[in-house]
Motif scaffolding. Structure first.
Motif, short mmCIF file in Angstrom:
data_model
loop_
_atom_site.label_atom_id
_atom_site.label_comp_id
_atom_site.label_asym_id
_atom_site.label_seq_id
_atom_site.Cartn_x
_atom_site.Cartn_y
_atom_site.Cartn_z
N PRO A 1 -18.86 2.15 -3.13
CA PRO A 1 -18.54 2.52 -4.51
C PRO A 1 -18.83 3.98 -4.85
O PRO A 1 -18.32 4.48 -5.87
N ALA A 2 -19.60 4.66 -3.99
CA ALA A 2 -19.90 6.06 -4.25
C ALA A 2 -18.80 6.99 -3.77
O ALA A 2 -18.83 8.19 -4.06
N ILE A 3 -17.82 6.47 -3.04
CA ILE A 3 -16.70 7.30 -2.59
C ILE A 3 -15.77 7.54 -3.76
O ILE A 3 -15.14 6.61 -4.28
N ARG A 4 -15.68 8.78 -4.19
CA ARG A 4 -14.80 9.15 -5.31
C ARG A 4 -13.57 9.91 -4.85
O ARG A 4 -12.69 10.22 -5.66
N THR A 5 -13.51 10.23 -3.57
CA THR A 5 -12.34 10.87 -3.01
C THR A 5 -11.17 9.89 -3.03
O THR A 5 -11.35 8.72 -2.70
N PRO A 6 -9.96 10.32 -3.42
CA PRO A 6 -8.82 9.42 -3.31
C PRO A 6 -8.71 8.84 -1.90
O PRO A 6 -8.82 9.57 -0.91
N ALA A 7 -8.51 7.53 -1.82
CA ALA A 7 -8.58 6.86 -0.52
C ALA A 7 -7.37 5.97 -0.30
O ALA A 7 -6.92 5.25 -1.20
N LEU A 8 -6.85 6.03 0.92
CA LEU A 8 -5.82 5.12 1.39
C LEU A 8 -6.38 4.35 2.57
O LEU A 8 -6.91 4.94 3.52
N VAL A 9 -6.28 3.03 2.52
CA VAL A 9 -6.71 2.16 3.62
C VAL A 9 -5.46 1.56 4.25
O VAL A 9 -4.64 0.96 3.55
N ILE A 10 -5.30 1.75 5.56
CA ILE A 10 -4.16 1.21 6.29
C ILE A 10 -4.69 0.33 7.42
O ILE A 10 -5.63 0.73 8.14
N ALA A 11 -4.09 -0.84 7.60
CA ALA A 11 -4.48 -1.71 8.70
C ALA A 11 -3.29 -2.52 9.17
O ALA A 11 -2.33 -2.73 8.43
N GLY A 12 -3.38 -2.98 10.42
CA GLY A 12 -2.37 -3.87 10.97
C GLY A 12 -2.77 -5.32 10.76
O GLY A 12 -3.93 -5.68 10.97
#
Length: 297
Positions: free
Chosen positions: A232-243
């Motif tokens: 929850p401390a990550i404030r950087t815009p984030a994209l999660v990609i997985a197969g």
């Protein structure tokens, strides 16, 4: 990309010195800068090449310290903690002269990218966690073991299956570069959603090589990962990609990352395993370029 060139973002291969350790990286494409950190740890960067993304983005492929032509630490094969990889990225980002970059980490590279987003958010325009997980250790291994059992059931009629399963059982005993390379190649059928019906297409992946990295710090202490409480401390815009069919860092972990990081976007590649940029390059590229170019507006 073997010719060493000058100019930090000139296409080609580059060598720099970061705090006395040689750092090699490779540039291809044009557009906003995306640093791509491969997995393993210890895998050669070439498997992570993304030609489709290079049409829209300046891809900077990191050859992590301890791997390939980059330098070794004095304690090699020990000492390659996430913080040590992060310090190498500090020097590379400074050398590139870009205010903020997007950092894409694949597999173990995703663990590094998570750490970087938690500790150095001001240097990032965005973080792309590609086939990553918020935790390693017993829970992660148990999930992978369940996924490997499912893979074995799906492919029970394949005569090559015993060799893949033998490679899986050998992973805990790796101790040298030759064994690491052999294991990386031996696991590829399990890392792809539909390997045996596309062997010719995936044949180039078998050029992958590996360097043995112990997973211990300089004092020979394990460097465990558990970012669950910190997400929850990550404030950087984030994209999660997985197969969807990833046996190592699949849907369970992708959902935990996306649920834990505020505002994170999740893209599930339905016909991919651990190498979606190869298995579904168009869908993968759309997700990455949309995220990067949308944030660059």
């Amino acid at each position: 990309m073997n010719k060493v060139v000058t100019g930090a973002l000139t296409p080609g291969s580059h060598l720099i010195d970061v705090a006395g350790v040689r750092q090699r990286y490779h540039v291809a494409g044009s557009g906003p800068v995306v640093l791509a950190h491969p997995g393993g740890p210890g895998l050669s960067y070439e498997y992570l090449r993304m030609p489709a993304a290079e049409r829209h983005l300046t891809m900077v492929y990191v050859e992590p310290i301890g791997t390939g032509a980059s330098g070794r630490l004095p304690a090699h094969p020990h000492g390659y903690t996430r913080e040590r990889y992060a310090r190498a990225l500090d020097g590379l980002i400074e050398h590139l002269g870009v205010d903020r970059v997007h950092l894409l980490g694949h597999s173990h590279g995703g663990f590094v990218a998570q750490h970087y987003a938690l500790t150095r958010p001001d240097l990032l325009a965005g973080v792309i966690l590609y086939d990553s997980a918020p935790v390693t250790g017993a829970d992660h291994f148990a999930e992978a073991a369940r996924n490997m059992e499912a893979f074995a059931r799906r492919n029970a009629d394949r005569p090559e299956l015993p060799a893949v399963l033998a490679t899986w059982q050998s992973l805990g005993g790796l101790s040298d570069d030759e064994g690491t390379t052999r294991a990386a190649r031996g696991m590829l059928p399990a890392y792809l959603a539909d390997y045996w019906d596309h062997q010719e297409e995936y044949a180039p992946l078998f050029s992958i090589t590996g360097t043995f990295i112990s997973g211990l710090d300089e004092q020979l202490v394990p460097d465990p990962i558990d970012d669950r409480a910190a997400l929850p401390a990550i404030r950087t815009p984030a994209l999660v990609i997985a197969g969807r069919h990833d046996v190592i860092c699949g849907p369970r972990w992708a959902n935990e990352l996306a649920d834990g990081i505020p505002g994170a976007e999740l893209v599930m590649l339905e016909n991919s395993g651990h190498l979606g940029h190869v298995e579904e390059p168009d869908a993968f590229t759309r997700a990455v370029t949309s995220f990067v170019l949308g944030g660059a507006r």
